[in-house]
Design a protein around this motif. Sequence first.
Motif, mmCIF file in Angstrom:
data_model
loop_
_atom_site.group_PDB
_atom_site.id
_atom_site.type_symbol
_atom_site.label_atom_id
_atom_site.label_comp_id
_atom_site.label_asym_id
_atom_site.label_seq_id
_atom_site.Cartn_x
_atom_site.Cartn_y
_atom_site.Cartn_z
ATOM 1 N N GLN A 41 -7.421 -2.650 -2.089
ATOM 2 C CA GLN A 41 -8.360 -2.529 -3.204
ATOM 3 C C GLN A 41 -8.844 -1.092 -3.361
ATOM 4 O OE1 GLN A 41 -11.512 -5.464 -3.500
ATOM 5 N NE2 GLN A 41 -10.325 -6.964 -2.305
ATOM 6 N N TYR A 93 -0.042 -3.286 -7.569
ATOM 7 C CA TYR A 93 -1.287 -3.901 -7.099
ATOM 8 C C TYR A 93 -1.535 -5.230 -7.814
ATOM 9 C CZ TYR A 93 -6.196 -4.856 -6.321
ATOM 10 O OH TYR A 93 -7.377 -5.474 -5.985
ATOM 11 N N ARG A 94 -1.375 -5.218 -9.168
ATOM 12 C CA ARG A 94 -1.661 -6.440 -9.934
ATOM 13 C C ARG A 94 -0.725 -7.582 -9.525
ATOM 14 N NH1 ARG A 94 -1.789 -2.394 -14.332
ATOM 15 N NH2 ARG A 94 -3.975 -1.784 -14.607
ATOM 16 N N MET A 135 2.652 1.680 -3.424
ATOM 17 C CA MET A 135 1.746 2.233 -4.435
ATOM 18 C C MET A 135 1.593 3.739 -4.266
ATOM 19 S SD MET A 135 -1.322 -0.600 -4.617
ATOM 20 C CE MET A 135 -2.301 0.443 -5.720
ATOM 21 N N LEU A 179 0.011 0.835 -10.340
ATOM 22 C CA LEU A 179 -1.014 -0.150 -10.702
ATOM 23 C C LEU A 179 -0.405 -1.539 -10.894
ATOM 24 C CD1 LEU A 179 -3.051 2.061 -13.211
ATOM 25 C CD2 LEU A 179 -3.742 1.366 -10.900
ATOM 26 N N GLU A 183 0.831 -1.205 0.000
ATOM 27 C CA GLU A 183 0.000 0.000 0.000
ATOM 28 C C GLU A 183 0.866 1.254 0.000
ATOM 29 O OE1 GLU A 183 -3.545 1.978 2.760
ATOM 30 O OE2 GLU A 183 -2.823 -0.054 3.156
ATOM 31 N N TYR A 186 -6.162 1.007 -4.941
ATOM 32 C CA TYR A 186 -6.046 0.694 -6.371
ATOM 33 C C TYR A 186 -7.095 1.470 -7.175
ATOM 34 C CZ TYR A 186 -6.602 -2.000 -10.695
ATOM 35 O OH TYR A 186 -6.736 -2.360 -12.008
ATOM 36 N N GLN A 236 -2.070 -8.894 -6.335
ATOM 37 C CA GLN A 236 -3.290 -9.657 -6.597
ATOM 38 C C GLN A 236 -2.962 -11.065 -7.072
ATOM 39 O OE1 GLN A 236 -5.662 -8.225 -9.921
ATOM 40 N NE2 GLN A 236 -7.541 -8.496 -8.720
#
Length: 951
Positions: free
Chosen positions: A241, A221-222, A205, A218, A202, A244, A225
Amino acid sequence: MEERLRFSLLGPVRAWRGEDEIELGPPQQRALLAVLLLAEGAQVPAGGLVDAVWGTRVPASALGILRTYVHRLRQALEPAGDTASSMIRSTGDGYQLRTSAAELDLRTFRELLGRGERARRDRDLKGSAARLRDALALWQGTALAGVRGEYAQTQRQRLDELRLSAEAARLTAELGLGAHTETAAELTGLVAEHPLDERFRELLMLALYRSGRQAAALDTYREAQSLLADELGVDPGPALQSLYQRVLRADTGLLSPSPDLAPPEHALRAAPVPVPAQLPADLPVFVGREAELAEVARLPFGGAVVISAIAGTAGVGKTTFAVHWARGAADGFPDGQLYLNLRGFDPVGQPVPPEHALRTLLESLGADPRGLPQGVDALAARYRTLLTGKRVLVLLDNARDAAQVRPLLPGEPGCLVVVTSRNRLAGLVAVDGAHPLHLDVLSVAESRALLARRLGPARIAAEPDAVDEIIARCARLPLALAVTAARVATRSVIPLAVIAAELRENAGGLDAFHDSDTAADVPAVFSWSYHALTPDAARLFRLLALHPGPDTSLPAAASLAGLPRPHTRRLLSELVQAHLVDETTPGRYASHDLLRAYATELSESEDPPEQVRAARQRILDHYLHTAHAAVALTDRARALISLPRPAEGVRAEEFGEDAGQAAAWFTAEQAVLLATVEQAAGRRYDVHTWQLAWALAKQLHLQGMWREEEAVHRTAMDAALRLDDRTALAYAHLGLGTATTGLGRFDEARVHVERAVELHAGSGDTRACAESCRVLTWVAEQQGDPHAALGAAQRSLALLRAHDGPGADDRRLRTATASALNSVGWCHVLLGQHREGLDHCEQALALHEQLGDDIHAAHTWDSIGHAHHHLGQYDEAVTGFGNALARYRRHDGMHWFVSGTLMRLGDTHLSAGRPDAARAAWAEGLDILERLAHVDAEQLRTRLRRLDDPT
């Protein structure tokens, strides 16, 4: 000047005196020091030290090696020849290291974290980052480096999580200061090192986005994920989430520091504990006190330990005010609110000792009472440790003095302590920085508002002169006004002028109601309410002053008055309606201490001495005979003492065959029973004194209240000597032996128990002598003398088998015989004579099964399983453990025993080469212990981790 000691745990375990490093010896000796340092001043039982140092591979001579390590550490840490100020103290059955006399990097680390958190709350990001950098600079590598074992690994993981939380907090502050590029580079490394930690994802990002690298944010985050889905089969958390989505839509709100992206306030805390919410209910008719409320609201308690000492005369409304304010401020203390009545000015009972208060507070914070250390200093250290990093409000009501309060003060930022007392607590103000707040009587306007709230504004407005006189006669004291209003409310047709005249005519004096600068005739109010009672209710009110306190049940009140329970219930209801008694919890009654003082004066002046003596006899008989009945159900192997017949009118409680109800009674009445022993001794009811001590012994011991157990039996010893009663003396010695064994004073204990054996043998009481021998078995075992233990156990068994007195075939005798057989069997196992031990345990089992005693049979099956395990007979061991589990599961409340048997069953499965079966047993046991929030859960977690990762 002596050079100060310094210790380090945040890296290799090391110690220095001044600039010179101290040689700490081999790894296991360093491990011992680490355990003591991590306890931060609390006592660590010897068994806990053994488990921490050796884990499951404990050598037979572990306790002897442990004492050697302690001796060597003392020599290394202390100046030559200085034994008076030992750094490592022997306390009870364990050891305690005085960390207050030394510097510890872990303590400094936590202090810096607290300062960093306070700076963050004050929006001083630069100061917060600086403090957190200083804290993290204390780390010199992996925590507890060089210390091996499961315990060290568990503590290492806990400390590492604390370090990572500090890193997250520091990086958040750095981001807030605009160091986006530098922080992004550092976070990239942390994410690579901790790929599943969403905190760092977090923050990375956010750093990338603020650096103008939206696409990279981004991608981060991916990547998370995909990784979470592959590794754990889950999606990213809600916070990740949400971030993002905001980055995806190029939310400009992310370009400036945002409170909702800061690490949560709980990030630097230890594992969560149950959140207490103990504040009493707010009084719906509270009025006034605006100035005092505003003063308390201005206290700078944001992030600091602040003590607000609310003092004032009795009845001025200190508790009401403190509860009202605390309830309004409770939202600022998300980790809970604690409440404790210290009973500093109880006219009959004694103030709550700090040790008892600390035990109560620790249990409220989720501590297991069986694992608590002995002594005020160790308990206070554990209490301060549990409050570290938390925001808790502590309301200490009715304190006697500063000495009673001081051990109950937190040691870390974030908490608020509110203390009420009749004393001004000048020592707390001068030494501990308390903020004093003196509550005076109400103003005339506030007094009028109080009466209007209770009686209605129309009635107050109709007779202003009468209202003014009532206020004056009540001296504007809130308690007096409340009692008057309660009485007036039931006489709605009587003019207030009549009420004022009655107060005028009944004016009297009671010193406890007078403040130094206020003339207050409050006793007229009590006298007036008292004289309005029916004769039986007035008599009960007076007699309640004779009760040992702190509160009473309906059955006890019935015995005190010598009346049937239904009649007593009606009288108590009358007293509650008159506000002369409160029903504090359903079925339990207590009075304000001023009312108890008033009732005491009434009893002394109105009740003939012979009636007072008879009431005291009844209440002592009530508790003695009820406790005797409870012992008969909760300890079926114990030889019962003979009691004199109870006095006429005693309504002792009955439990039928419900052992659970008997145990619950002991728990509910524990404080009352201790006060009853004290009152009996003080009034020279010597037979009651030693017999009540006998009844209390097992309950106090099982709860680890060994100091209280010792005090009770020293009181019993004095009573026995006054009576010149050898039986009483024998039981007092036996009780002292049991208590001092719990306290780790084994040599002293053995002297006491051997004297009990001698006295019971001399009186010809074979049952009591056998019981004393069984206790001697335990004491000798604790001393490391298994041969003497076996001899005592065998003598106990022989006495029981030879017993041919009254009741020779009774159930209790056979249960005691089975217990003695178990003792003999266990001692054989201690001596490595496993087959002899198994033979005796099987004989014990046969007796228990004949008696249909499921629970004792379960205990015995568990012992049989353990014996088979040591004999290498794993299939038989599994059968024994299975039989124990089947019996335990037939009864409520046996969860802890089930978990212990499952632990041993898992050990057997593992030894037999069945790791999957071991895992299943341990997992089931762990589930039970986690639901109980029991400290033994960590043992099973360690076993399961070792099973999954044998390296």
